[in-house]
Scaffold this active site. Structure first.
Site, PDB file in Angstrom:
ATOM      1  N   ASP A  82     -18.006 -10.205  -2.861  1.00 38.37           N
ATOM      2  CA  ASP A  82     -17.873  -8.777  -2.580  1.00 38.37           C
ATOM      3  C   ASP A  82     -18.969  -7.968  -3.287  1.00 38.37           C
ATOM      4  O   ASP A  82     -19.354  -8.276  -4.421  1.00 38.37           O
ATOM      5  CB  ASP A  82     -16.488  -8.308  -3.050  1.00 38.37           C
ATOM      6  CG  ASP A  82     -16.089  -6.972  -2.471  1.00 38.37           C
ATOM      7  OD1 ASP A  82     -16.602  -6.599  -1.399  1.00 38.37           O
ATOM      8  OD2 ASP A  82     -15.236  -6.293  -3.092  1.00 38.37           O
ATOM      9  N   GLU A 134     -22.991  -2.647   4.166  1.00 31.87           N
ATOM     10  CA  GLU A 134     -22.343  -1.336   4.062  1.00 31.87           C
ATOM     11  C   GLU A 134     -23.313  -0.235   4.453  1.00 31.87           C
ATOM     12  O   GLU A 134     -24.496  -0.279   4.105  1.00 31.87           O
ATOM     13  CB  GLU A 134     -21.834  -1.105   2.635  1.00 31.87           C
ATOM     14  CG  GLU A 134     -21.131   0.227   2.434  1.00 31.87           C
ATOM     15  CD  GLU A 134     -20.504   0.372   1.051  1.00 31.87           C
ATOM     16  OE1 GLU A 134     -20.665   1.456   0.445  1.00 31.87           O
ATOM     17  OE2 GLU A 134     -19.869  -0.595   0.580  1.00 31.87           O
TER      18      GLU A 134
END
Length: 296
Positions: A82, A134
């Site tokens: 992550d 992202e």
């Protein structure tokens, strides 16, 4: 059963309009809290670690533990790195056996984000490894990445489409008003923005900052195309609160098997609640229809 890539897993969830929980773990027993809970509900699941956890436990140790859990519980499982900004850490984790990685270059310009994502995509081109990126900036604190509220930026739908076209990244985490950590007030989720982004891209979307979002808002996000939801703070808090409660009620009782088992059970409660909220229970077989192409 070995670990699988989350690419097809998330595409399947998106198509059938349920979500898959991605749970951040910080210790080896938290891995088993996630896998036991998912197994009991026959749910696919994603275990994910931050860079800090990789540095603490070691990528080889994490991979070995998660692979063992996958073989023991026979459910579709992926292992995800992550919010990683370090290309070298991403490569190390892929080599160790991670089946999904996030290159977080959202703090850079659009063109730099594209290039840094492409650098990772070149490595995974011939590997069965999911890559997540992202766009925009999700507020709050995640590991050592801090984005103040005034610096948070929502993703622009047209840029999302352009980004996917240029990078061919497998999954996208657009900033849509959520934040990492527990909210001080109601989250300001931009549902129209999610709907617009989902209409422009074909890849599954990822909901970051999934802890403590009201249930109905989570369900709405999933129906609009958010196929993966990250859960970290709620899980960590439940685990830690159980440890604190043990020592408050049992001062002087220091057997780790006692207090860690209590923490694990409290974590499992949170995990099961999220799995049922995302409606991924009893979907394990659904995610294994193409298992022969997914094993890594």
């Amino acid at each position: 059963m070995s670990l699988i890539s989350s690419t097809e897993m998330l595409q399947t969830a998106k198509t059938n309009q349920y979500g898959i929980g991605a749970f951040n773990v910080h210790s080896l027993d938290m891995i088993y809290a996630v896998t036991e809970a998912a197994s009991e509900l026959e749910s696919p699941v994603i275990i994910q670690t931050t860079v800090g956890t990789v540095k603490q436990l070691g990528e080889d140790v994490i991979v070995a533990a998660v692979k063992n859990a996958a073989e023991k519980y026979h459910i579709p499982m992926a292992l995800h790195l992550d919010h990683c900004q370090d290309y070298n850490v991403i490569i190390r984790c892929i080599r160790a056996g991670y089946t999904s990685v996030m290159i977080d270059a959202s703090m850079y310009s659009f063109s730099e984000n594209v290039q840094k994502t492409l650098d990772v995509m070149k490595v995974t081109k011939h590997l069965n490894v999911n890559v997540e990126a992202e766009l925009g900036k999700v507020g709050g604190v995640e590991d050592n990445i801090v984005v103040d509220d005034e610096d948070a930026e929502k993703a622009i739908p047209a840029e999302c489409a352009n980004f996917i076209e240029q990078t061919e990244v497998n999954t996208l985490a657009p900033a849509i008003g959520t934040a990492h950590g527990i909210y001080s007030g109601p989250p300001d989720i931009d549902f129209k923005r999610i709907e617009k982004i989902a209409s422009l891209v074909s890849v599954p979307l990822v909901l970051h900052g999934g802890s403590a979002i009201p249930d109905e808002e989570v369900k709405r996000c999933v129906k609009l195309g958010m196929a993966k939801m990250n859960i970290s703070t709620e899980l960590k808090n439940a685990y830690s609160a159980a440890l604190q409660k043990h020592f408050e009620e049992n001062p002087g009782k220091f057997d780790p098997r006692s207090y860690f088992s209590k923490a694990k059970e409290e974590a499992k409660i949170v995990i099961k609640e999220k799995i049922q909220l995302l409606e991924s229970q009893n979907q394990a077989n659904d995610c294994l229809k193409n298992a022969n192409t997914l094993y890594v």
